[in-house]
Design a protein around this motif. Structure first.
Motif, PDB file in Angstrom:
ATOM      1  N   PRO A  84      11.277  41.924  35.391  1.00  0.00           N
ATOM      2  CA  PRO A  84      10.994  42.562  34.098  1.00  0.00           C
ATOM      3  C   PRO A  84       9.713  43.401  34.101  1.00  0.00           C
ATOM      4  CG  PRO A  84      11.571  40.267  33.794  1.00  0.00           C
ATOM      5  CD  PRO A  84      11.450  40.485  35.261  1.00  0.00           C
ATOM      6  N   ARG A  85       8.803  43.152  35.057  1.00  0.00           N
ATOM      7  CA  ARG A  85       7.560  43.901  35.083  1.00  0.00           C
ATOM      8  C   ARG A  85       7.717  45.285  35.702  1.00  0.00           C
ATOM      9  NH1 ARG A  85       2.531  41.363  33.694  1.00  0.00           N
ATOM     10  NH2 ARG A  85       3.324  39.882  32.195  1.00  0.00           N
ATOM     11  N   LEU A  86       8.830  45.489  36.387  1.00  0.00           N
ATOM     12  CA  LEU A  86       8.994  46.759  37.077  1.00  0.00           C
ATOM     13  C   LEU A  86       9.523  47.775  36.083  1.00  0.00           C
ATOM     14  CD1 LEU A  86      10.594  45.250  40.260  1.00  0.00           C
ATOM     15  CD2 LEU A  86       8.203  45.641  39.749  1.00  0.00           C
ATOM     16  N   ASN A  87       9.152  49.010  36.291  1.00  0.00           N
ATOM     17  CA  ASN A  87       9.377  50.016  35.268  1.00  0.00           C
ATOM     18  C   ASN A  87      10.794  50.584  35.332  1.00  0.00           C
ATOM     19  OD1 ASN A  87       8.694  51.597  33.167  1.00  0.00           O
ATOM     20  ND2 ASN A  87       7.755  53.203  34.424  1.00  0.00           N
ATOM     21  N   ILE A  88      11.796  49.742  35.144  1.00  0.00           N
ATOM     22  CA  ILE A  88      13.185  50.195  35.185  1.00  0.00           C
ATOM     23  C   ILE A  88      14.028  49.125  34.488  1.00  0.00           C
ATOM     24  CG2 ILE A  88      13.586  49.142  37.467  1.00  0.00           C
ATOM     25  CD1 ILE A  88      15.383  51.562  38.112  1.00  0.00           C
ATOM     26  N   PRO A  89      15.055  49.535  33.749  1.00  0.00           N
ATOM     27  CA  PRO A  89      15.894  48.518  33.091  1.00  0.00           C
ATOM     28  C   PRO A  89      16.636  47.675  34.132  1.00  0.00           C
ATOM     29  CG  PRO A  89      16.298  50.693  32.155  1.00  0.00           C
ATOM     30  CD  PRO A  89      15.468  50.901  33.378  1.00  0.00           C
ATOM     31  N   THR A  90      16.641  46.366  33.958  1.00  0.00           N
ATOM     32  CA  THR A  90      17.346  45.506  34.911  1.00  0.00           C
ATOM     33  C   THR A  90      18.291  44.561  34.167  1.00  0.00           C
ATOM     34  OG1 THR A  90      15.556  43.901  34.839  1.00  0.00           O
ATOM     35  CG2 THR A  90      15.522  45.473  36.649  1.00  0.00           C
ATOM     36  N   LEU A  91      19.350  44.208  34.855  1.00  0.00           N
ATOM     37  CA  LEU A  91      20.293  43.216  34.344  1.00  0.00           C
ATOM     38  C   LEU A  91      20.492  42.200  35.459  1.00  0.00           C
ATOM     39  CD1 LEU A  91      22.568  42.252  32.337  1.00  0.00           C
ATOM     40  CD2 LEU A  91      24.112  43.702  33.633  1.00  0.00           C
ATOM     41  N   THR A  92      20.307  40.919  35.149  1.00  0.00           N
ATOM     42  CA  THR A  92      20.498  39.897  36.172  1.00  0.00           C
ATOM     43  C   THR A  92      21.781  39.134  35.887  1.00  0.00           C
ATOM     44  OG1 THR A  92      18.144  39.660  36.551  1.00  0.00           O
ATOM     45  CG2 THR A  92      19.518  37.824  37.195  1.00  0.00           C
ATOM     46  N   LEU A  93      22.656  39.073  36.892  1.00  0.00           N
ATOM     47  CA  LEU A  93      23.924  38.364  36.732  1.00  0.00           C
ATOM     48  C   LEU A  93      23.954  37.183  37.700  1.00  0.00           C
ATOM     49  CD1 LEU A  93      26.285  41.457  36.584  1.00  0.00           C
ATOM     50  CD2 LEU A  93      25.591  40.025  34.678  1.00  0.00           C
ATOM     51  N   THR A  94      24.072  35.991  37.142  1.00  0.00           N
ATOM     52  CA  THR A  94      24.138  34.792  37.970  1.00  0.00           C
ATOM     53  C   THR A  94      25.593  34.407  38.158  1.00  0.00           C
ATOM     54  OG1 THR A  94      22.096  34.117  36.923  1.00  0.00           O
ATOM     55  CG2 THR A  94      23.240  32.464  38.203  1.00  0.00           C
ATOM     56  N   MET A  95      25.983  34.259  39.411  1.00  0.00           N
ATOM     57  CA  MET A  95      27.386  33.981  39.703  1.00  0.00           C
ATOM     58  C   MET A  95      27.567  32.518  40.094  1.00  0.00           C
ATOM     59  SD  MET A  95      28.722  36.733  39.183  1.00  0.00           S
ATOM     60  CE  MET A  95      28.453  38.482  39.058  1.00  0.00           C
ATOM     61  N   ASP A  96      28.550  31.870  39.524  1.00  0.00           N
ATOM     62  CA  ASP A  96      28.914  30.540  40.017  1.00  0.00           C
ATOM     63  C   ASP A  96      30.394  30.311  39.758  1.00  0.00           C
ATOM     64  OD1 ASP A  96      29.185  29.920  37.405  1.00  0.00           O
ATOM     65  OD2 ASP A  96      27.741  28.287  37.376  1.00  0.00           O
ATOM     66  N   GLU A  97      30.849  29.090  39.989  1.00  0.00           N
ATOM     67  CA  GLU A  97      32.291  28.846  39.892  1.00  0.00           C
ATOM     68  C   GLU A  97      32.779  28.964  38.444  1.00  0.00           C
ATOM     69  OE1 GLU A  97      30.042  26.784  41.290  1.00  0.00           O
ATOM     70  OE2 GLU A  97      30.359  24.696  40.728  1.00  0.00           O
ATOM     71  N   GLN A  98      31.848  29.006  37.493  1.00  0.00           N
ATOM     72  CA  GLN A  98      32.250  29.094  36.089  1.00  0.00           C
ATOM     73  C   GLN A  98      32.303  30.533  35.594  1.00  0.00           C
ATOM     74  OE1 GLN A  98      32.873  26.158  35.018  1.00  0.00           O
ATOM     75  NE2 GLN A  98      31.590  24.806  36.222  1.00  0.00           N
ATOM     76  N   SER A  99      31.851  31.482  36.414  1.00  0.00           N
ATOM     77  CA  SER A  99      31.750  32.855  35.929  1.00  0.00           C
ATOM     78  C   SER A  99      33.101  33.359  35.439  1.00  0.00           C
ATOM     79  CB  SER A  99      31.251  33.770  37.041  1.00  0.00           C
ATOM     80  OG  SER A  99      29.973  33.380  37.447  1.00  0.00           O
ATOM     81  N   GLY A 100      33.101  33.953  34.252  1.00  0.00           N
ATOM     82  CA  GLY A 100      34.337  34.478  33.699  1.00  0.00           C
ATOM     83  C   GLY A 100      34.350  35.994  33.747  1.00  0.00           C
ATOM     84  N   GLU A 101      35.547  36.557  33.771  1.00  0.00           N
ATOM     85  CA  GLU A 101      35.676  37.993  33.905  1.00  0.00           C
ATOM     86  C   GLU A 101      35.251  38.709  32.623  1.00  0.00           C
ATOM     87  OE1 GLU A 101      39.629  39.049  34.931  1.00  0.00           O
ATOM     88  OE2 GLU A 101      39.163  41.181  34.981  1.00  0.00           O
ATOM     89  N   ALA A 102      35.717  38.193  31.476  1.00  0.00           N
ATOM     90  CA  ALA A 102      35.468  38.885  30.216  1.00  0.00           C
ATOM     91  C   ALA A 102      33.964  38.983  29.935  1.00  0.00           C
ATOM     92  CB  ALA A 102      36.170  38.162  29.078  1.00  0.00           C
ATOM     93  N   GLY A 103      33.262  37.881  30.199  1.00  0.00           N
ATOM     94  CA  GLY A 103      31.817  37.883  29.957  1.00  0.00           C
ATOM     95  C   GLY A 103      31.135  38.950  30.786  1.00  0.00           C
ATOM     96  N   LEU A 104      31.567  39.069  32.033  1.00  0.00           N
ATOM     97  CA  LEU A 104      30.953  40.052  32.920  1.00  0.00           C
ATOM     98  C   LEU A 104      31.202  41.473  32.407  1.00  0.00           C
ATOM     99  CD1 LEU A 104      29.611  40.369  35.871  1.00  0.00           C
ATOM    100  CD2 LEU A 104      31.882  41.176  36.461  1.00  0.00           C
ATOM    101  N   ILE A 105      32.450  41.746  32.020  1.00  0.00           N
ATOM    102  CA  ILE A 105      32.787  43.098  31.558  1.00  0.00           C
ATOM    103  C   ILE A 105      31.941  43.464  30.341  1.00  0.00           C
ATOM    104  CG2 ILE A 105      34.634  44.530  30.600  1.00  0.00           C
ATOM    105  CD1 ILE A 105      36.591  42.902  32.258  1.00  0.00           C
ATOM    106  N   THR A 106      31.850  42.520  29.388  1.00  0.00           N
ATOM    107  CA  THR A 106      31.076  42.798  28.180  1.00  0.00           C
ATOM    108  C   THR A 106      29.638  43.153  28.523  1.00  0.00           C
ATOM    109  OG1 THR A 106      32.399  41.060  27.180  1.00  0.00           O
ATOM    110  CG2 THR A 106      30.565  41.908  25.884  1.00  0.00           C
ATOM    111  N   ARG A 107      29.059  42.371  29.418  1.00  0.00           N
ATOM    112  CA  ARG A 107      27.655  42.603  29.745  1.00  0.00           C
ATOM    113  C   ARG A 107      27.476  43.930  30.471  1.00  0.00           C
ATOM    114  NH1 ARG A 107      24.755  37.568  32.194  1.00  0.00           N
ATOM    115  NH2 ARG A 107      22.967  38.798  31.552  1.00  0.00           N
ATOM    116  N   LEU A 108      28.405  44.231  31.383  1.00  0.00           N
ATOM    117  CA  LEU A 108      28.291  45.499  32.108  1.00  0.00           C
ATOM    118  C   LEU A 108      28.405  46.677  31.149  1.00  0.00           C
ATOM    119  CD1 LEU A 108      30.259  45.017  35.437  1.00  0.00           C
ATOM    120  CD2 LEU A 108      27.804  45.000  35.049  1.00  0.00           C
ATOM    121  N   GLU A 109      29.376  46.590  30.227  1.00  0.00           N
ATOM    122  CA  GLU A 109      29.557  47.703  29.284  1.00  0.00           C
ATOM    123  C   GLU A 109      28.311  47.890  28.429  1.00  0.00           C
ATOM    124  OE1 GLU A 109      34.416  47.598  28.761  1.00  0.00           O
ATOM    125  OE2 GLU A 109      33.134  46.720  27.214  1.00  0.00           O
TER     126      GLU A 109
END
Lengths: 355, 365
Positions: free
Chosen positions: B318-343
Motif C-alpha cells: 500500500p505504500r507504493l505509489n500505484i493502485p494494488t489489489l491482493t488476491l489470496t487463493m486457497d481451496e475455498q476461492s470462488g469464481e464469482a467473487g474473483l470476477i466481481t473484484r477484478l471488474e
C-alpha cells in the motif's frame, strides 16, 4: 538525560531480552519494555496489521504502538538468523520493514541485522551497528557487548534449569533470585511445545502454564533441554529443518515423546503459522504412529474463546489421568531435567558452533 | 523407473521434453483439477499452503497411473517450499504410496551431491547429453514464455473474442509436440505465424502488472485463469515471473544476458523492503516499484493463503505509489467473487486514468 529505548514484549523478547536490555543499559540508555499483553494492546495490533499476518506479529504491532509515545527510539533488530544455516521465519526477516511501512509516527528504529546464517559465530557486527546508532564509541560498545553476553549466559542457564522466562528475566536483571516452584519436582510432567511467544505470553494462551500448574502438573518446554539433545532428536529427520524455533520444537517433542515421566504433549500454534503447519504435521504423525502419548493441538488466534480452550484442556487432562501412566510417584529423587548444568547454547548465538 | 513431477502451469511441457529426450519413461499427472485439489486437501496439513496440497494431489493421481519415482526441487528456506518434498513423502508413505523420492537440493557441502542425484535419474546418459536435455527444456520454456507474452498483448485487442485463446492453444500443441532440439526453430516460426494471424483492432488498453508467488502466478488452475479474465476486460497484463527467467536466475545463476533478472527487482525493493524474505517476497515489492516507474495503471498481487513471504510484501504494497489489489487463493476461492473484484478494480483503474488525463490536460493548458 538518558535516552529511552523501547523493546516490545513480543516475539523473541522471551529469548533475548536480557542480552538486549543489559547491552543498552551498559551503554547508558534507559530501557523500557512494553507492558504485558492486554486487551488494548491486542486490539490496537489487530487494527493496524494486515489481515493475513499471524497473531504473534499482530501482537508485536500492538506492543510497538503502545511503546511509541513513551520512548525516544525503538530497538527492533532484524533477526535474520540466530544459528548457522537456519532462519527464524520470513516474517522476522521483513519485520522492521513491515513495521515502518505499516505504522506512522514511530520514533527512530534501531534495526541492526542479526545474521548468523553463514558463520554461526559472532554477533559483534550487529551490536557494533546498534551501538553506533546510540553514538557510542567502539571501545565502550565492545565492553557493553561482552558484559551483556555474560548476562545472557546466566539467563540461558536459568531457563535450562526450568525457570520460566519472566521469572528468569527478573532474576538476572533485577537481582530478585528466589527459585520459583521448587515444590513441583515430583509432579507429573506435561510437555508444552510451541513458539516462545505463544507459550510464554499468558494473555494470548489464556494462562495455559499456570493452569497446568494448578492442575497439579509440571509444564516443561523445549527451553529446558540442552541444544545437543535437540540436535540428536532431529537427526532422524530426512532433511535438516531450516527454522530455528521449529527445529527446537520438533526436537523437544521427539525427546519428550520417549521420556517416561512425560504424561502428555500439548502443541500450541498460532493460526496460519507457516513453519508450524509443516513441523506440526511431523510431530503429530510421529506421535500418532507410536500411538502412546496423549496429544493436544491448540491453535490460537484473536478469536480464541476461553471456554473452548478450557473444554479442550480439561478433556486432555482427563485423558492424561485416565491413561494412568502418569501419576506414578516420581522414581528416585533426581531432577527431571537431566541437563541442568548445560547452557542453552542456541540462546547465546555466539556460542553456537557450525553444524 | 517411471518418473513423475508436480504440475506448475506449462512447466510439464519443458520437463517432459527434457526427460523424454534423455530416454526416460515419464508419467505426466493429469492437469490439476478439482479432484486433484480435493485429494490434496484431504491428506495435507490444514494450514499448509495451496501448492503443497496440489503437489500431493498430483502425486496421488500419478501413482494411479503407475508412476514410482518423484522428481522434485528442494530449497534451503525460509520459505516452506524447501521442506515440501519431505512432508509430502511422509504423507504418501503413511498412505501406503511407495514412491522413490529424488529431490534436487541446492548442494550444502559439495556440488557432487546434486550431480549424484541427476545421475541417478538420467542413468546411462552422458553428461553432454544431459546438458543438451536441459538446454532443450530451457528452449521450450523460452518459446512458451514468448507465446504467453504475445497472448497477453493480443487478448485485449483481439477483433474476434476468443481468437487469441484458440491460437494460443494451437501454438501450445506445436511446441509440445517437438521431440528434438533441432525441431525448435521451425516450431518457433510456426507459432509466430499462428499468433500473428490473430486479427486485432487498435483500442486503448489498461496495463496491469501481476506479481506474487510463482506457483499461483504460473498455474492457471489456482489463479482461475486471471490473465485471460483480465484480457477479456481489456487489460494488457505483464507477469513479474516467467518460467525461463526463473530458470536463468536460479538454475543458470543468471548466466544468460539480456533477460530481465530478479536482481533488478530486488534492488528496486529498497528502501521499502531491505532484505530478502524468502520465496518471491522481495521480488514482489521490487517488481511493483518497477511497474509503477514504468507507468503501469495498477498491480495485482497473487498469493496462496498463509504464504509467509508474500504476506510481508502485502503489508508494504500500500505504500507504493500505484493502485494494488491482493488476491489470496486457497481451496475455498470462488469464481464469482474473483470476477466481481477484478471488474471493480479495472473500473477503478479506468476512472483513475481518465482523471489523471483530465488533470494533465488542465495543467498543460
Amino acid at each position: 538525560m538518558k535516552i529511552k529505548v523501547g523493546i516490545p514484549r513480543a516475539l523473541l523478547y522471551y529469548y533475548y531480552y536480557p542480552l538486549w536490555c543489559s547491552f543498552l543499559q551498559f551503554l547508558g540508555a534507559e530501557v523500557i519494555p512494553s507492558a504485558p499483553t492486554n486487551k488494548s494492546i491486542l486490539s490496537r495490533g489487530l487494527q493496524r496489521a494486515g489481515d493475513d499476518i499471524c497473531l504473534p506479529v499482530k501482537l508485536a504491532f500492538g506492543h510497538i504502538l503502545a511503546l511509541a509515545p513513551k520512548v525516544d527510539c525503538l530497538f527492533l533488530p532484524r533477526l535474520i538468523s540466530v544459528a548457522r544455516r537456519e532462519y527464524i521465519c520470513p516474517k522476522f526477516l521483513g519485520f522492521p520493514d513491515m513495521v515502518r511501512q505499516s505504522l506512522d509516527g514511530l520514533p527512530p528504529v534501531i534495526d541492526a541485522d542479526i545474521d548468523l546464517y553463514r558463520s554461526g559465530r559472532s554477533l559483534w557486527p550487529a551490536f557494533l551497528r546498534a551501538g553506533r546508532m546510540l553514538n557510542s564509541n567502539r571501545w565502550r560498545i565492545y565492553h557493553a557487548y561482552r558484559r551483556a553476553l555474560g548476562v545472557q549466559k546466566r539467563y540461558a542457564a536459568l531457563l535450562t534449569a526450568g525457570w520460566l522466562p519472566e521469572e528468569a528475566i527478573a532474576a538476572v536483571l533485577g537481582g530478585r533470585g528466589n527459585r520459583p516452584e521448587q515444590a513441583d519436582k515430583n509432579k507429573p510432567v506435561v510437555a508444552v511445545i510451541g513458539h516462545p511467544y505463544n507459550i510464554y505470553d499468558s494473555y494470548i494462551n489464556m494462562n495455559l502454564l499456570p493452569r497446568l500448574r494448578a492442575a497439579g502438573l509440571k509444564p516443561v518446554t523445549a527451553d529446558a533441554l540442552a541444544e545437543e539433545t535437540l540436535w540428536r532428536e532431529v537427526s532422524v529427520l530426512p532433511k535438516q529443518l531450516f527454522w530455528t524455533l521449529s527445529r527446537r520444537m520438533v526436537g523437544a517433542a521427539f525427546h519428550y515423546l520417549r521420556d517416561p515421566r512425560v504424561t502428555g504433549i500439548i502443541h500450541i500454534t498460532s493460526f496460519a503459522c507457516g513453519p508450524d503447519s509443516m513441523t506440526g504435521e511431523l510431530i503429530e504423525r510421529r506421535i500418532r504412529r507410536e500411538g502412546q502419548m496423549p496429544f493436544l493441538n491448540l491453535t490460537l488466534d484473536e478469536h480464541t474463546g476461553e471456554a473452548g480452550l478450557l473444554t479442550r484442556l480439561e478433556a486432555f487432562l482427563d485423558m492424561v489421568q485416565r491413561r494412568g501412566r502418569s501419576f506414578l510417584p516420581s522414581i528416585g529423587g533426581e531432577e527431571f531435567v537431566g541437563e541442568k548444568e548445560t547452557v542453552l547454547s542456541a540462546l547465546i548465538p555466539s556460542a553456537v558452533g557450525g553444524r | 523407473m517411471k518418473v513423475t513431477f508436480p504440475h506448475m502451469g506449462h512447466t510439464w511441457i519443458c520437463l517432459l521434453a527434457m526427460l523424454e529426450y534423455l530416454g526416460l519413461e515419464v508419467v505426466v499427472p493429469p492437469p490439476s483439477s478439482k479432484r486433484t485439489l480435493n485429494l490434496g486437501v484431504k491428506y495435507a496439513p490444514e494450514f499448509a499452503c495451496l501448492p503443497l496440497k496440489l503437489n500431493l494431489g498430483n502425486f496421488l493421481e500419478a501413482a494411479e497411473m503407475g508412476a514410482d519415482t518423484v522428481l522434485m526441487a528442494g530449497g534451503c528456506g525460509p520459505c516452506r517450499f524447501g521442506y515440501y518434498a519431505q512432508i509430502e513423502h511422509a504423507i504418501l508413505r503413511d498412505l501406503g504410496c511407495r514412491y522413490q523420492l529424488v529431490v534436487l537440493e541446492p548442494p550444502r557441502r559439495h556440488i557432487g551431491e546434486l550431480l549424484a542425484k541427476i545421475k541417478y535419474i538420467t542413468g546411462q546418459n552422458s553428461w553432454w547429453k544431459v546438458i543438451q536435455g536441459i538446454r532443450f527444456g530451457y528452449l521450450k520454456a523460452r518459446a512458451l514464455d514468448e507465446l504467453e507474452m504475445a497472448a497477453h498483448r493480443l487478448r485485449p485487442r483481439e477483433a474476434v473474442p476468443g481468437s487469441t485463446d484458440r491460437a494460443f492453444q494451437e501454438a501450445l500443441q506445436v511446441i509440445a509436440s517437438v521431440r528434438t532440439p533441432a525441431g525448435m526453430p521451425e516450431a518457433l516460426n510456426r507459432t509466430r505465424e499462428i499468433m500473428f494471424s490473430v486479427a486485432v483492432k487498435p483500442r486503448p488498453v489498461l496495463r496491469v502488472g501481476i506479481v506474487g508467488e510463482i506457483y499461483t502466478l504460473l498455474e492457471p488452475f489456482v489463479n482461475q485463469d486471471i490473465e485471460r479474465r483480465l484480457g477479456r476486460l481489456g487489460v494488457e497484463v505483464d507477469r513479474s515471473i516467467y518460467l525461463s527467467e526463473w530458470i536463468n536466475d536460479h538454475l543458470f545463476m543468471g548466466l544468460l544476458r539480456g533477460m530481465r533478472s530478479r536482481r533488478e527487482a530486488c534492488r528496486a525493493a529498497a528502501p521499502y523492503l531491505n532484505h530478502g524474505v524468502g520465496g518471491h517476497g522481495q521480488e514482489t515489492v521490487g517488481s511493483t516499484v518497477l511497474y509503477a516507474r514504468a507507468g503501469y495503471d495498477g498491480v495485482i498481487q497473487l498469493l496462496p493463503f498463509t504464504c509467509m513471504p508474500e504476506i510481508v510484501a502485502h503489508s508494504i504494497l500500500p505504500r507504493l505509489n500505484i493502485p494494488t489489489l491482493t488476491l489470496t487463493m486457497d481451496e475455498q476461492s470462488g469464481e464469482a467473487g474473483l470476477i466481481t473484484r477484478l471488474e471493480a478494480f479495472v473500473d477503478l483503474l479506468e476512472q483513475r486514468k481518465a482523471g489523471l488525463k483530465k488533470k494533465g490536460l488542465a495543467q498543460g493548458a
